[in-house]
Design an enzyme around this catalytic site. Structure first.
Site, short mmCIF file in Angstrom:
data_model
loop_
_atom_site.label_atom_id
_atom_site.label_comp_id
_atom_site.label_asym_id
_atom_site.label_seq_id
_atom_site.Cartn_x
_atom_site.Cartn_y
_atom_site.Cartn_z
N ASN A 5 -39.47 20.83 -8.68
CA ASN A 5 -38.32 20.34 -9.44
C ASN A 5 -37.10 21.24 -9.33
O ASN A 5 -36.00 20.83 -9.71
CB ASN A 5 -38.73 20.14 -10.90
CG ASN A 5 -39.55 18.88 -11.06
OD1 ASN A 5 -39.00 17.78 -11.10
ND2 ASN A 5 -40.85 19.02 -11.12
N THR B 49 -41.64 8.04 -4.71
CA THR B 49 -40.63 9.08 -4.51
C THR B 49 -41.34 10.40 -4.22
O THR B 49 -41.63 10.69 -3.08
CB THR B 49 -39.69 9.18 -5.74
OG1 THR B 49 -40.48 9.28 -6.94
CG2 THR B 49 -38.79 7.95 -5.83
N THR C 211 -41.06 8.26 -15.88
CA THR C 211 -40.59 7.84 -14.57
C THR C 211 -41.74 7.23 -13.86
O THR C 211 -42.38 7.84 -13.03
CB THR C 211 -40.04 8.98 -13.74
OG1 THR C 211 -38.87 9.43 -14.33
CG2 THR C 211 -39.64 8.49 -12.37
N GLU D 268 -46.75 16.21 -10.43
CA GLU D 268 -46.13 17.17 -9.51
C GLU D 268 -46.75 18.55 -9.66
O GLU D 268 -46.73 19.14 -10.74
CB GLU D 268 -44.62 17.22 -9.75
CG GLU D 268 -43.92 15.95 -9.31
CD GLU D 268 -42.48 15.87 -9.75
OE1 GLU D 268 -41.76 15.03 -9.20
OE2 GLU D 268 -42.08 16.61 -10.66
N THR E 156 -33.17 15.01 -9.45
CA THR E 156 -33.61 13.78 -10.10
C THR E 156 -32.43 13.04 -10.68
O THR E 156 -31.34 13.55 -10.77
CB THR E 156 -34.61 14.10 -11.22
OG1 THR E 156 -34.02 15.03 -12.13
CG2 THR E 156 -35.88 14.68 -10.67
N LYS F 143 -45.96 3.71 -9.28
CA LYS F 143 -45.45 4.95 -8.73
C LYS F 143 -45.13 5.88 -9.88
O LYS F 143 -44.79 5.45 -10.98
CB LYS F 143 -44.23 4.74 -7.84
CG LYS F 143 -42.97 4.20 -8.51
CD LYS F 143 -42.12 5.19 -9.27
CE LYS F 143 -41.75 6.39 -8.44
NZ LYS F 143 -40.97 7.39 -9.28
#
Length: 461
Positions: free
Chosen positions: A456, A202, A239, A326, A461, A228
């Site tokens: 974000n 993602t 996640t 991230e 999400t 991932k």
């Protein structure tokens, strides 16, 4: 190229790189363009194994495929993957602890509770199928039924994973037609393994794959993995999706035990942002095709070596997820020693890599020992609290604390160390000793940058 030719080329990309023959082109840059960095390989712990090519296809008895079904809101990247075992494969899994677990998590837990083997795993990106109620469960069931028909295997042999936006149901109008195409195109190749690893991503910046081989009982055992994850990463499954294939012959009980322990020492020891997701899953397959004598005990030499190898693969993948956090500019590794036992050491290490203040300090090249010591001190739950006067703390080669007090260290040099590490997206090492106990533990995270907030704030999400 004529306008008609360009239109045809565009149509091929839209259909997921399927050429006229009906074969998926796993080298199509439009669908499988995510770059690869050998992070998982570089971050593997040392051991009696060697890195090989092949990803999840390195182990005998597995075929895979990736495909663009059109599940993503934008872009041309593939969005679904399929892993198929040639025969019944011993299977074990660990899943998110979030009460709001997604429909595919509930489905997998039910399947694996019923039998210790599986034949296929279907993964989709873009829609998490979490917080989707009874209809989400029905969607999961429908995809399993369609895959069962396409592969000609029993429905109870099917497993599912999803990742993407929470609250969004799977686009069945896109995924259902893709299932027969995936089923017809699975193959055992590095290209197919890379395509599958790309399709499940993602917000990841790189695909994450690794494969090793190790000698067990006089036979070569291969093990490959893909994962991932980049955000919403926190201990106790975050996640992240992880898949490991192995060709060792091992009993279901032993495989379950070592999968659980390998996950506890790897994926459950990483954190990017402290958020535990709804979909996190690790599924490990063992085909038994290596030809080794069946491993029946976790305490045997063969059982211990298999566990070490599985833990190594899981750690390589887990650390790659933290490295790719991230907005991150470095991986943080916290090593804790001297605790009463290993679990206490792991808890303390997790606490340090989860600290937003410590992570921000590292991003800002600030050797802030106070934030690191504070995070170690509030770690919970620990069975045995350490004496603060026993605390020693180092940042890379620079010792910052001893006997619970700061040292007169070279702050400029320590700051330079952080600047050098973040400048090359390297590893910032934090070493902490809390006493004279035998407990040791590690955890991994990443620094906290401005880009994390930006990513974000802009991504749902």
């Amino acid at each position: 190229m004529t306008s008609r030719g360009r239109a045809r080329a565009s149509d091929r990309r839209a259909r997921g790189a399927v050429v006229a023959s009906g074969k998926i082109d796993f080298t199509d840059a439009g669908c499988f363009e995510l770059p690869y960095a050998p992070v998982a390989e570089a971050l593997l712990p040392e051991g009696p194994w060697k890195v090989v090519e092949g990803g999840v296809c390195a182990a005998k008895g597995f075929k895979v495929a990736g495909y663009k079904a059109g599940l993503r809101a934008k872009g041309t990247r593939a969005d679904c993957a399929l892993i198929v075992a040639d025969e019944d494969a011993t299977c074990a899994g660990i899943f998110t602890t979030n009460i709001m677990c997604a429909a595919p998590v509930t489905y997998c837990k039910k399947q694996l509770a019923g039998k210790p083997t599986a034949r296929a795993l279907l993964i989709n990106a873009a829609q998490a199928n979490a917080a989707t109620g009874d209809q989400g469960a029905a969607d999961a069931q429908a995809t399993a039924e369609e895959l069962s028909k396409s592969l000609g295997v029993a429905e109870e042999d099917i497993l599912l994973m999803s990742t993407g936006v929470i609250g969004k149901r799977i686009k069945l109008d896109k995924l259902m037609p893709a299932i027969p195409i995936l089923s017809a195109n699975v193959e055992s190749s590095t290209a197919a393994a890379n395509a599958a690893a790309t399709a499940i991503c993602t917000t990841d910046l790189v695909r994450k794959t690794v494969a090793i081989e190790v000698q067990i009982g006089g036979k070569t055992v291969c093990m490959g993995g893909m994962a991932k994850g980049s955000g919403m990463i926190h201990p106790n499954m975050a996640t992240m999706l992880g898949v490991v294939t192995c060709d060792a012959d091992v009993t279901p009980e032993v495989w379950r035990n070592i999968t659980s322990r390998a996950g506890a020492a790897s994926f459950n020891q990483i954190s990017v942002d402290g958020d535990t997701s709804t979909n996190d899953s690790l599924v490990c397959f063992a085909s038994g095709k290596a030809g080794n004598a069946k491993i029946t005990s976790v305490d045997s030499a063969e059982g211990k070596l298999l566990e070490q190898a599985l833990t190594a693969v899981c750690r390589g993948l887990a650390k790659a997820i933290a490295w790719d956090g991230e907005g991150a500019t470095c991986l943080i590794e916290c090593n804790v020693s001297g605790a009463a036992d290993d679990e206490d050491a792991r808890v303390i290490a997790r606490s340090v890599v989860c600290s937003s203040l410590a992570k921000a300090a590292i991003f800002g090249h600030d050797p802030n020992w106070g934030r690191l010591a504070c995070a170690a001190g509030y770690a919970a739950p620990v069975k045995n609290r350490f004496d603060q006067n026993d605390l020693k703390l180092s940042l890379g080669p620079h010792q910052l604390m001893d006997k619970g007090q700061p040292l007169d260290f070279d702050a400029v040099a320590a700051s330079r160390y952080l600047k050098e590490v973040t400048g090359v997206h390297g590893t910032c090492v934090v070493d902490i000793s809390v006493g004279n106990g035998s407990g040791r533990g590690q955890a991994w995270g990443c620094d906290l940058s401005y880009d994390y907030v930006k990513i974000n704030a802009e991504y749902t999400t």
